[in-house]
Scaffold this motif. Structure first.
Motif, PDB file in Angstrom:
ATOM      1  N   ALA A  88      69.014 -59.783  13.024  1.00  0.00           N
ATOM      2  CA  ALA A  88      69.525 -59.751  11.595  1.00  0.00           C
ATOM      3  C   ALA A  88      70.544 -58.870  11.143  1.00  0.00           C
ATOM      4  O   ALA A  88      69.794 -57.993  11.670  1.00  0.00           O
ATOM      5  CB  ALA A  88      68.447 -60.657  10.503  1.00  0.00           C
ATOM      6  N   VAL A  89      71.875 -59.134  10.849  1.00  0.00           N
ATOM      7  CA  VAL A  89      72.257 -57.781  10.689  1.00  0.00           C
ATOM      8  C   VAL A  89      73.407 -58.746   8.974  1.00  0.00           C
ATOM      9  O   VAL A  89      73.347 -59.976   8.673  1.00  0.00           O
ATOM     10  CB  VAL A  89      73.445 -57.969  10.579  1.00  0.00           C
ATOM     11  N   THR A  90      72.959 -57.804   7.699  1.00  0.00           N
ATOM     12  CA  THR A  90      73.981 -57.959   6.389  1.00  0.00           C
ATOM     13  C   THR A  90      75.418 -58.444   7.008  1.00  0.00           C
ATOM     14  O   THR A  90      76.311 -58.393   6.348  1.00  0.00           O
ATOM     15  CB  THR A  90      73.240 -57.040   5.570  1.00  0.00           C
ATOM     16  N   ALA A  91      75.963 -57.848   7.553  1.00  0.00           N
ATOM     17  CA  ALA A  91      78.035 -58.658   8.417  1.00  0.00           C
ATOM     18  C   ALA A  91      77.780 -59.108   9.833  1.00  0.00           C
ATOM     19  O   ALA A  91      76.901 -58.167  10.010  1.00  0.00           O
ATOM     20  CB  ALA A  91      78.490 -57.012   8.268  1.00  0.00           C
ATOM     21  N   GLN A  92      78.550 -59.624   9.854  1.00  0.00           N
ATOM     22  CA  GLN A  92      79.006 -60.590  11.254  1.00  0.00           C
ATOM     23  C   GLN A  92      79.074 -59.342  12.461  1.00  0.00           C
ATOM     24  O   GLN A  92      79.727 -58.516  11.615  1.00  0.00           O
ATOM     25  CB  GLN A  92      80.227 -61.380  11.102  1.00  0.00           C
ATOM     26  N   PRO A  93      78.635 -59.362  13.042  1.00  0.00           N
ATOM     27  CA  PRO A  93      78.860 -58.218  14.215  1.00  0.00           C
ATOM     28  C   PRO A  93      80.361 -57.753  14.224  1.00  0.00           C
ATOM     29  O   PRO A  93      80.982 -59.475  14.333  1.00  0.00           O
ATOM     30  CB  PRO A  93      78.027 -58.837  14.908  1.00  0.00           C
ATOM     31  N   CYS A  94      80.752 -56.888  15.156  1.00  0.00           N
ATOM     32  CA  CYS A  94      82.254 -56.937  14.968  1.00  0.00           C
ATOM     33  C   CYS A  94      82.423 -57.039  16.355  1.00  0.00           C
ATOM     34  O   CYS A  94      81.495 -57.120  17.304  1.00  0.00           O
ATOM     35  CB  CYS A  94      82.870 -55.479  14.842  1.00  0.00           C
ATOM     36  N   THR A  95      83.007 -57.510  16.864  1.00  0.00           N
ATOM     37  CA  THR A  95      83.147 -57.903  18.652  1.00  0.00           C
ATOM     38  C   THR A  95      82.711 -56.930  19.461  1.00  0.00           C
ATOM     39  O   THR A  95      82.193 -57.569  19.511  1.00  0.00           O
ATOM     40  CB  THR A  95      85.000 -57.801  18.902  1.00  0.00           C
ATOM     41  N   SER A  96      83.070 -55.615  18.862  1.00  0.00           N
ATOM     42  CA  SER A  96      82.535 -54.415  20.395  1.00  0.00           C
ATOM     43  C   SER A  96      80.587 -54.720  20.001  1.00  0.00           C
ATOM     44  O   SER A  96      79.908 -54.954  20.901  1.00  0.00           O
ATOM     45  CB  SER A  96      82.991 -53.370  19.991  1.00  0.00           C
ATOM     46  N   CYS A  97      80.057 -54.632  18.631  1.00  0.00           N
ATOM     47  CA  CYS A  97      78.598 -54.597  18.523  1.00  0.00           C
ATOM     48  C   CYS A  97      78.544 -56.291  18.741  1.00  0.00           C
ATOM     49  O   CYS A  97      77.051 -56.277  19.916  1.00  0.00           O
ATOM     50  CB  CYS A  97      78.487 -54.960  17.035  1.00  0.00           C
ATOM     51  N   MET A  98      79.150 -57.220  18.450  1.00  0.00           N
ATOM     52  CA  MET A  98      78.286 -58.732  19.742  1.00  0.00           C
ATOM     53  C   MET A  98      78.174 -58.565  21.099  1.00  0.00           C
ATOM     54  O   MET A  98      77.849 -59.086  21.888  1.00  0.00           O
ATOM     55  CB  MET A  98      79.767 -60.342  18.961  1.00  0.00           C
ATOM     56  N   GLN A  99      79.267 -58.157  21.414  1.00  0.00           N
ATOM     57  CA  GLN A  99      79.308 -57.900  23.486  1.00  0.00           C
ATOM     58  C   GLN A  99      78.010 -56.955  23.878  1.00  0.00           C
ATOM     59  O   GLN A  99      77.171 -57.140  24.135  1.00  0.00           O
ATOM     60  CB  GLN A  99      80.460 -56.706  23.883  1.00  0.00           C
ATOM     61  N   MET A 100      77.593 -55.738  22.912  1.00  0.00           N
ATOM     62  CA  MET A 100      76.374 -54.827  22.731  1.00  0.00           C
ATOM     63  C   MET A 100      75.419 -56.006  22.608  1.00  0.00           C
ATOM     64  O   MET A 100      74.475 -55.793  23.521  1.00  0.00           O
ATOM     65  CB  MET A 100      76.448 -53.887  22.406  1.00  0.00           C
ATOM     66  N   LEU A 101      75.110 -56.793  21.618  1.00  0.00           N
ATOM     67  CA  LEU A 101      74.091 -57.454  21.766  1.00  0.00           C
ATOM     68  C   LEU A 101      73.351 -58.409  22.849  1.00  0.00           C
ATOM     69  O   LEU A 101      73.244 -58.758  22.720  1.00  0.00           O
ATOM     70  CB  LEU A 101      74.500 -58.230  20.078  1.00  0.00           C
ATOM     71  N   CYS A 102      74.864 -59.187  23.232  1.00  0.00           N
ATOM     72  CA  CYS A 102      74.899 -60.070  24.266  1.00  0.00           C
ATOM     73  C   CYS A 102      73.999 -58.805  25.187  1.00  0.00           C
ATOM     74  O   CYS A 102      73.520 -59.956  26.240  1.00  0.00           O
ATOM     75  CB  CYS A 102      76.628 -60.391  24.503  1.00  0.00           C
ATOM     76  N   ALA A 103      74.892 -58.084  25.514  1.00  0.00           N
ATOM     77  CA  ALA A 103      74.335 -57.364  26.553  1.00  0.00           C
ATOM     78  C   ALA A 103      72.975 -57.089  26.868  1.00  0.00           C
ATOM     79  O   ALA A 103      72.121 -57.449  27.630  1.00  0.00           O
ATOM     80  CB  ALA A 103      75.489 -56.366  27.182  1.00  0.00           C
ATOM     81  N   TYR A 104      72.313 -56.696  25.351  1.00  0.00           N
ATOM     82  CA  TYR A 104      70.930 -56.597  25.235  1.00  0.00           C
ATOM     83  C   TYR A 104      70.336 -58.452  25.616  1.00  0.00           C
ATOM     84  O   TYR A 104      69.060 -57.638  24.992  1.00  0.00           O
ATOM     85  CB  TYR A 104      70.696 -55.970  23.681  1.00  0.00           C
TER      86      TYR A 104
END
Length: 144
Positions: A88-104
């Motif tokens: 859960a994050v208080t701001a929607q993930p930016c593209t780079s952070c979303m890529q990282m979350l996918c990789a995790y």
């Protein structure tokens, strides 16, 4: 009072984590839960540990942005790939952070505030990740 569901519980934790952010312009918090819905970490956006910002650093919002470490990056430093099911994050993930979350291997991501120019929705659709906005959760205001 009804028991909080897991997304609202996680968002409340992310909100509290955001209160630790030193960024005067944008305070972002994040929380990760494991496959049994146990908290495995909370984090917030900011500068690296023990780094003291030089005088005037916070004055220019645009100039300081490139130096900020996002809450999701700080959060993922607390666990190994595959350990967290939900973020859960208080701001929607930016593209780079979303890529990282996918990789995790994160399977569920909840956010409060939309983030401009993010490809998070496309990434979630492609990788089969649940990505939902949660705005109704218990929260406290930042003490002034």
């Amino acid at each position: 009072m009804a028991r909080l569901d897991i997304p609202r519980y996680a968002m409340a934790l992310a909100h509290v984590a955001s209160l630790r952010s030193e960024d005067p312009f944008r305070k972002v918090g994040a929380a990760a839960l494991d496959w049994d819905n146990r908290v495995i970490g909370t984090a917030y956006n900011g500068l690296p540990p023990k780094f003291e910002a030089p005088a005037g650093f916070w004055d220019d919002r645009d100039q300081r942005r490139k130096f900020m470490i996002h809450a999701e990056v700080n959060l993922c430093s607390l666990f190994r790939r595959g350990e967290a099911k939900l973020v859960a994050v208080t701001a929607q993930p930016c593209t780079s952070c979303m890529q990282m979350l996918c990789a995790y291997g994160i399977k569920e991501i909840f956010f409060r505030d939309p983030y401009p120019d993010s490809d998070a929705l496309d990434l979630a659709a492609l990788y089969g990740i649940r990505l939902e906005q949660v705005v109704d959760y218990p929260h406290v205001e930042h003490p002034e």
